[in-house]
Design an enzyme around this catalytic site. Structure first.
Site, PDB file in Angstrom:
ATOM      1  N   SER A  10       1.060  -1.274   0.048  1.00  0.00           N
ATOM      2  CA  SER A  10       0.058  -0.164  -0.065  1.00  0.00           C
ATOM      3  C   SER A  10       0.911   1.098  -0.288  1.00  0.00           C
ATOM      4  O   SER A  10       1.953   1.234   0.310  1.00  0.00           O
ATOM      5  CB  SER A  10      -0.777  -0.049   1.019  1.00  0.00           C
ATOM      6  OG  SER A  10      -0.339   0.921   2.100  1.00  0.00           O
ATOM      7  N   VAL A  11      -0.069   1.851  -0.457  1.00  0.00           N
ATOM      8  CA  VAL A  11       0.848   3.939  -0.107  1.00  0.00           C
ATOM      9  C   VAL A  11       1.258   3.957   1.297  1.00  0.00           C
ATOM     10  O   VAL A  11       2.442   4.796   1.245  1.00  0.00           O
ATOM     11  CB  VAL A  11       0.518   4.555  -1.052  1.00  0.00           C
ATOM     12  CG1 VAL A  11      -1.497   4.982   0.115  1.00  0.00           C
ATOM     13  CG2 VAL A  11       0.545   5.709  -1.186  1.00  0.00           C
ATOM     14  N   LYS A  12       0.835   3.395   2.886  1.00  0.00           N
ATOM     15  CA  LYS A  12       0.844   3.700   3.455  1.00  0.00           C
ATOM     16  C   LYS A  12       2.414   3.204   3.982  1.00  0.00           C
ATOM     17  O   LYS A  12       2.802   4.153   5.189  1.00  0.00           O
ATOM     18  CB  LYS A  12      -0.063   3.301   4.462  1.00  0.00           C
ATOM     19  CG  LYS A  12      -1.039   3.571   4.178  1.00  0.00           C
ATOM     20  CD  LYS A  12      -1.634   5.769   4.601  1.00  0.00           C
ATOM     21  CE  LYS A  12      -3.022   5.222   4.609  1.00  0.00           C
ATOM     22  NZ  LYS A  12      -2.967   6.861   4.821  1.00  0.00           N
ATOM     23  N   ASP A  13       3.085   3.070   3.039  1.00  0.00           N
ATOM     24  CA  ASP A  13       4.820   2.055   3.014  1.00  0.00           C
ATOM     25  C   ASP A  13       5.787   3.662   3.452  1.00  0.00           C
ATOM     26  O   ASP A  13       6.353   3.948   4.101  1.00  0.00           O
ATOM     27  CB  ASP A  13       5.437   1.312   2.159  1.00  0.00           C
ATOM     28  CG  ASP A  13       4.596   0.074   2.967  1.00  0.00           C
ATOM     29  OD1 ASP A  13       4.138  -0.386   3.900  1.00  0.00           O
ATOM     30  OD2 ASP A  13       4.891  -0.914   1.882  1.00  0.00           O
ATOM     31  N   ALA A  66       4.384   5.819   6.946  1.00  0.00           N
ATOM     32  CA  ALA A  66       4.690   5.015   7.482  1.00  0.00           C
ATOM     33  C   ALA A  66       6.603   5.079   8.194  1.00  0.00           C
ATOM     34  O   ALA A  66       6.843   5.170   9.209  1.00  0.00           O
ATOM     35  CB  ALA A  66       4.131   3.840   8.268  1.00  0.00           C
TER      36      ALA A  66
END
Length: 452
Positions: free
Chosen positions: A42-45, A48
């Site tokens: 996901s883009v959240k990597d 994060a």
């Protein structure tokens, strides 16, 4: 030899893929920024890792620290990868509307998962916002990540996602479209893109039940806009600090059903297995299709992987239960499929009102046909009975024949749904369906609404 020192080095440089079938009718070139190739899918990597690294630089993290975060699942996965590589512990707090797959994945990579109810106010001590903050106070050597207000979130996209899109499109991008949750992606990447070309339009995809669109257009935080919704990863009942409304040109709202249906279409028609927010984004784009020209280049960000929704949007039973599958309900027979095996509940005209109420409670129904001399003589409806009983409680011992309303219309099994919809109204709550062997079933308002 060519290799990366850790899995964290593989974050970013995700591909642009041109879309065809699901954007048919749009004159512009539509490119998907497929963030599922990040190691956490996901883009959240991106954000994060950035939040953890910035916290380390600020001295907020000590060896063996525990990170605590309220997440829809994807940020938790990105944080889990960072924690594994850097030796931290992780507690993820999720709302109960998140998919089981997300929870299982987080546990698989070593995170502790705490589940909280969705349908509570943000200030409620049971909400995942409140529980996250409480755990951070109670847990020794811990750090509350707070992706909503931690500006390292949007900075990551300003430094990474925006420049990648600009380079990959060689500066030809005219519109950037993405679902808005914490707001980091559209605010960070959108800011960078506007700095390169102020004419670029940043379009945020919102969902019904979220406050973003109305607040952007009016400056009013309207609590009446807030109600539970199914779509994951976008929309909020708060205003995160990472949402820079000045960078966003327009918000487009998308229904849960349109998002879910489009998510399945992307997989089947484009071969791109992505999550619910991608479906929202393309559904929103198609709602705006007449606003684009053949010279436009639209980049749509695909947030996460479809494997996190196998038990939801990609499950026919789950979709069917919510009325999201268009299964071609054409005639009366189709509308009674879910209860065709159940006998029609009736009352005789000489039975008492109290008997009808008992049957309504026992079978969880709202109306009962009333029979007399072998035929249908009338019906009783819970709302009308309640109104009558409030005015005259003694009616409980009155025969139904004295209080019943006119008999429900009877239709044949092949009667079209359009004809049935004209019969059901404010005074007629249902119709009866004549089946083989002179058996009958019932179509209620609820059956009709579910089919529509």
């Amino acid at each position: 030899m060519k290799y990366h020192n850790s899995i964290l080095d593989t974050i970013g440089n995700t591909p642009l893929v041109r879309l065809h079938s699901v954007v048919k009718g749009i004159k512009a070139t539509v490119l998907a920024k497929v963030e599922t190739t990040n190691p956490g899918n996901s883009v959240k990597d991106r954000m994060a890792l950035k939040m953890v690294e910035d916290a380390e630089k600020q001295g907020l993290l000590k060896p063996g620290a525990t990170l605590i975060e309220g997440t829809s699942g994807n940020t938790g996965m990105g944080l889990a990868l960072a924690c594994i590589a850097k030796g931290y512990k992780l507690i993820c707090v999720l709302s109960d509307k998140q998919s089981k797959e997300k929870m299982d994945i987080l546990r698989a990579v070593g995170a502790e998962v705490v589940v909280c109810p969705t349908a509570v106010e943000p200030e409620d001590p049971r909400s995942y916002y409140s529980v996250s903050k409480r755990l951070a106070k109670e847990t020794p050597n811990s750090w509350y990540v707070n992706q909503y207000d931690n500006l390292s979130n949007s900075t990551a996209h300003y430094e990474q996602t925006g420049p990648e899109i600009w380079e990959q499109t060689e500066g030809d991008i005219t519109h950037f479209l993405v679902g808005v949750g914490t707001g980091g992606t559209i605010s960070g990447a959108g800011k960078y893109l506007k700095e390169q070309n102020p004419a670029i339009k940043n379009i945020g995809i919102d969902t019904y039940g979220s406050v973003f669109k109305k607040y952007h257009e009016t400056g009013i935080f309207d609590e009446n806009e807030i109600y539970p919704y199914i779509t994951e990863g976008i929309g909020e009942d708060i205003l995160p600090k990472n949402v820079d409304f000045s960078v966003i040109d327009h918000f487009e709202k998308v229904t849960d059903k349109d998002a879910a249906v489009m998510t399945r279409r992307i997989a089947r028609e484009e071969g791109i297995f992505v999550g619910n927010s991608a479906g929202s984004a393309i559904a929103g784009l198609m709602q705006m299709k007449d606003q684009f020209t053949e010279d436009d280049v639209i980049v749509v960000l695909f947030h996460d992987h479809g494997s996190r929704y196998v038990g939801k949007m990609f499950n026919d039973d789950w979709m069917r239960e919510r009325g999201f599958l268009d299964e071609g309900h054409k005639v009366a027979q189709d509308l009674i499929e879910n209860h065709a095996d159940k006998n029609l509940v009736v009352c005789a005209s000489e039975e008492l009102v109290s008997h009808a109420i008992a049957k309504m409670k026992a079978y969880n129904i709202s109306q009962i046909p009333v029979t007399k001399d072998g035929g249908f003589a009338g019906h009783v409806d819970d709302r009308k009975l309640l109104q009558d009983l409030i005015e005259n409680p003694s009616l409980m011992d009155t025969p139904l024949g004295a209080v019943m309303q006119p008999a429900l219309p009877i239709v044949e099994a092949n009667t079209k749904i359009e004809a049935i919809s004209k019969l059901i109204n404010s005074t007629t709550p249902a119709v009866l369906v004549r089946l083989e062997n002179e058996k009958y079933n019932i179509i209620t308002r609820y059956d009709l609404i579910s089919a529509i």
